[in-house]
Design a protein around this motif. Sequence first.
Motif, PDB file in Angstrom:
ATOM      1  N   THR A  70       0.822  -1.214   0.000  1.00  0.00           N
ATOM      2  CA  THR A  70       0.000   0.000   0.000  1.00  0.00           C
ATOM      3  C   THR A  70       0.860   1.271   0.000  1.00  0.00           C
ATOM      4  O   THR A  70       0.331   2.372   0.004  1.00  0.00           O
ATOM      5  CB  THR A  70      -0.965   0.034   1.212  1.00  0.00           C
ATOM      6  N   ASP A  71       2.186   1.103   0.003  1.00  0.00           N
ATOM      7  CA  ASP A  71       3.089   2.263   0.025  1.00  0.00           C
ATOM      8  C   ASP A  71       3.957   2.258  -1.240  1.00  0.00           C
ATOM      9  O   ASP A  71       4.952   1.535  -1.332  1.00  0.00           O
ATOM     10  CB  ASP A  71       3.957   2.167   1.294  1.00  0.00           C
ATOM     11  N   ALA A  72       3.566   3.105  -2.210  1.00  0.00           N
ATOM     12  CA  ALA A  72       4.231   3.103  -3.531  1.00  0.00           C
ATOM     13  C   ALA A  72       5.710   3.462  -3.423  1.00  0.00           C
ATOM     14  O   ALA A  72       6.554   2.925  -4.163  1.00  0.00           O
ATOM     15  CB  ALA A  72       3.524   4.073  -4.468  1.00  0.00           C
ATOM     16  N   GLU A  73       6.038   4.373  -2.477  1.00  0.00           N
ATOM     17  CA  GLU A  73       7.422   4.835  -2.358  1.00  0.00           C
ATOM     18  C   GLU A  73       8.356   3.698  -1.908  1.00  0.00           C
ATOM     19  O   GLU A  73       9.473   3.559  -2.404  1.00  0.00           O
ATOM     20  CB  GLU A  73       7.470   5.966  -1.338  1.00  0.00           C
ATOM     21  N   LYS A 107      -8.033  -2.398  -0.404  1.00  0.00           N
ATOM     22  CA  LYS A 107      -6.826  -1.562  -0.237  1.00  0.00           C
ATOM     23  C   LYS A 107      -5.559  -2.339  -0.617  1.00  0.00           C
ATOM     24  O   LYS A 107      -4.696  -1.838  -1.334  1.00  0.00           O
ATOM     25  CB  LYS A 107      -6.759  -1.093   1.229  1.00  0.00           C
ATOM     26  N   ILE A 108      -5.482  -3.582  -0.117  1.00  0.00           N
ATOM     27  CA  ILE A 108      -4.288  -4.390  -0.414  1.00  0.00           C
ATOM     28  C   ILE A 108      -4.335  -4.880  -1.860  1.00  0.00           C
ATOM     29  O   ILE A 108      -3.359  -4.768  -2.607  1.00  0.00           O
ATOM     30  CB  ILE A 108      -4.208  -5.594   0.559  1.00  0.00           C
ATOM     31  N   GLY A 109      -5.493  -5.415  -2.247  1.00  0.00           N
ATOM     32  CA  GLY A 109      -5.589  -6.069  -3.556  1.00  0.00           C
ATOM     33  C   GLY A 109      -5.563  -5.099  -4.718  1.00  0.00           C
ATOM     34  O   GLY A 109      -4.916  -5.372  -5.742  1.00  0.00           O
ATOM     35  N   ILE A 110      -6.250  -3.971  -4.586  1.00  0.00           N
ATOM     36  CA  ILE A 110      -6.401  -3.094  -5.755  1.00  0.00           C
ATOM     37  C   ILE A 110      -5.578  -1.805  -5.641  1.00  0.00           C
ATOM     38  O   ILE A 110      -4.840  -1.452  -6.563  1.00  0.00           O
ATOM     39  CB  ILE A 110      -7.898  -2.781  -6.012  1.00  0.00           C
ATOM     40  N   ASP A 111      -5.680  -1.104  -4.496  1.00  0.00           N
ATOM     41  CA  ASP A 111      -4.810   0.076  -4.351  1.00  0.00           C
ATOM     42  C   ASP A 111      -3.349  -0.384  -4.391  1.00  0.00           C
ATOM     43  O   ASP A 111      -2.499   0.265  -4.996  1.00  0.00           O
ATOM     44  CB  ASP A 111      -5.090   0.815  -3.032  1.00  0.00           C
ATOM     45  N   GLY A 112      -3.076  -1.530  -3.765  1.00  0.00           N
ATOM     46  CA  GLY A 112      -1.718  -2.093  -3.768  1.00  0.00           C
ATOM     47  C   GLY A 112      -1.276  -2.452  -5.178  1.00  0.00           C
ATOM     48  O   GLY A 112      -0.156  -2.158  -5.591  1.00  0.00           O
ATOM     49  N   LEU A 113      -2.163  -3.084  -5.922  1.00  0.00           N
ATOM     50  CA  LEU A 113      -1.839  -3.462  -7.308  1.00  0.00           C
ATOM     51  C   LEU A 113      -1.540  -2.221  -8.138  1.00  0.00           C
ATOM     52  O   LEU A 113      -0.610  -2.209  -8.961  1.00  0.00           O
ATOM     53  CB  LEU A 113      -3.016  -4.247  -7.911  1.00  0.00           C
ATOM     54  N   TRP A 114      -2.330  -1.180  -7.927  1.00  0.00           N
ATOM     55  CA  TRP A 114      -2.107   0.082  -8.665  1.00  0.00           C
ATOM     56  C   TRP A 114      -0.684   0.582  -8.414  1.00  0.00           C
ATOM     57  O   TRP A 114       0.030   0.978  -9.353  1.00  0.00           O
ATOM     58  CB  TRP A 114      -3.141   1.129  -8.214  1.00  0.00           C
ATOM     59  N   ASN A 115      -0.271   0.555  -7.158  1.00  0.00           N
ATOM     60  CA  ASN A 115       1.099   0.991  -6.824  1.00  0.00           C
ATOM     61  C   ASN A 115       2.139   0.145  -7.551  1.00  0.00           C
ATOM     62  O   ASN A 115       3.107   0.661  -8.110  1.00  0.00           O
ATOM     63  CB  ASN A 115       1.345   0.865  -5.313  1.00  0.00           C
TER      64      ASN A 115
END
Length: 332
Positions: A70-73, A107-115
């Motif tokens: 969940t943290d792109a950086e 959050k994990i599956g999709i926002d995480g995947l986006w990152n």
Amino acid sequence: MHTIWLDIPLLVGRMKNILVIGATGQIGSELTMELRKRYGNSNVVAGYITGAEPKGELKESGPSAIVDVTDAEIIENVVKEYKIDTIYNLAALLSVVAESKPKLAWKIGIDGLWNVLEVARVYGCAVFTPSSIGSFGIDTPHINTPQDTIQRPRTMYGISKVTTELLSDYYYNKYGVDTRAVRFPGIISNVTPPGGGTTDYAVDIYYSAVKGEPFVCPIGKGTFMDMMYMPDALNAAINLMEADPTKLVHRNAFNITAMSFDPEMIYQSICKHIPDFQMTYKVDPLKQSIANSWPDSMDDSCARKEWGWSPIYDLDSMTNDMLNKLSIKLKK
Ligand code: AKB
């Protein structure tokens, strides 16, 4: 400065520096070790979250780093530091847990995947993010479920898996990110237990059998689901990422299966080795309703044709190996 790991890369392929996100989970723990065996210890980074640190051989044999999906950086920093070209993104909540925490599952599956996909787009990484039999729904044909068919799941796990497939294809079609994936069936393994899935019973039953305990099955008699032994799942994840891209008509995600059984069949398979093993049923309504919405058996002919998918283990050969491995593990 990086520690020097003992490196014996056996295979020279498309993947050179690999990051496994979710490396301490059921699939991640074994995939990381298999990738290290094939590509060299120092070339495979075990990404984990705080509270799920790698231990033992997984920790000792190669590099590891905190990678919260969940943290792109954080993802970007690890990809830059280790010059990653391939990401196995295994971060997800399984089907039963996702129903009690739908927002976190998204959050994990999709926002995480986006990152992950954004970092992959910028740094030119290939990405494997598995889908599942959970991406199908009650309206999907249940027998010999086709590769391309109706996908209208009603669980948050299923919804996030369909979105995973679509978003991964989107990044391939729009930006040329080399995304590829399979729809995993239930995975049976003896190293790290699964946590919170509908197919977990098919792992738990072996632990009960080896411990000499009766097993209470949460899934009803006659409920068939696709399943696979871990060594075949690892081969699938690696062979697909090594496949010739010009042969791939599909990308996200391929049906793959090795066997389809109901609780009676796995019970009978175990009884061939442990004749006095006992099983009773106490059906869990949530697990049963999820299982009812999934295929009984999938058609995996596209995977066979496009990249040579071919599993090794059937139910009886898997049972034999599971009972042997667990007998050794549980005696320690
Ligand atoms: C689950 O049961 O949630 C998983 C799966 C089949 O995706 N094992």
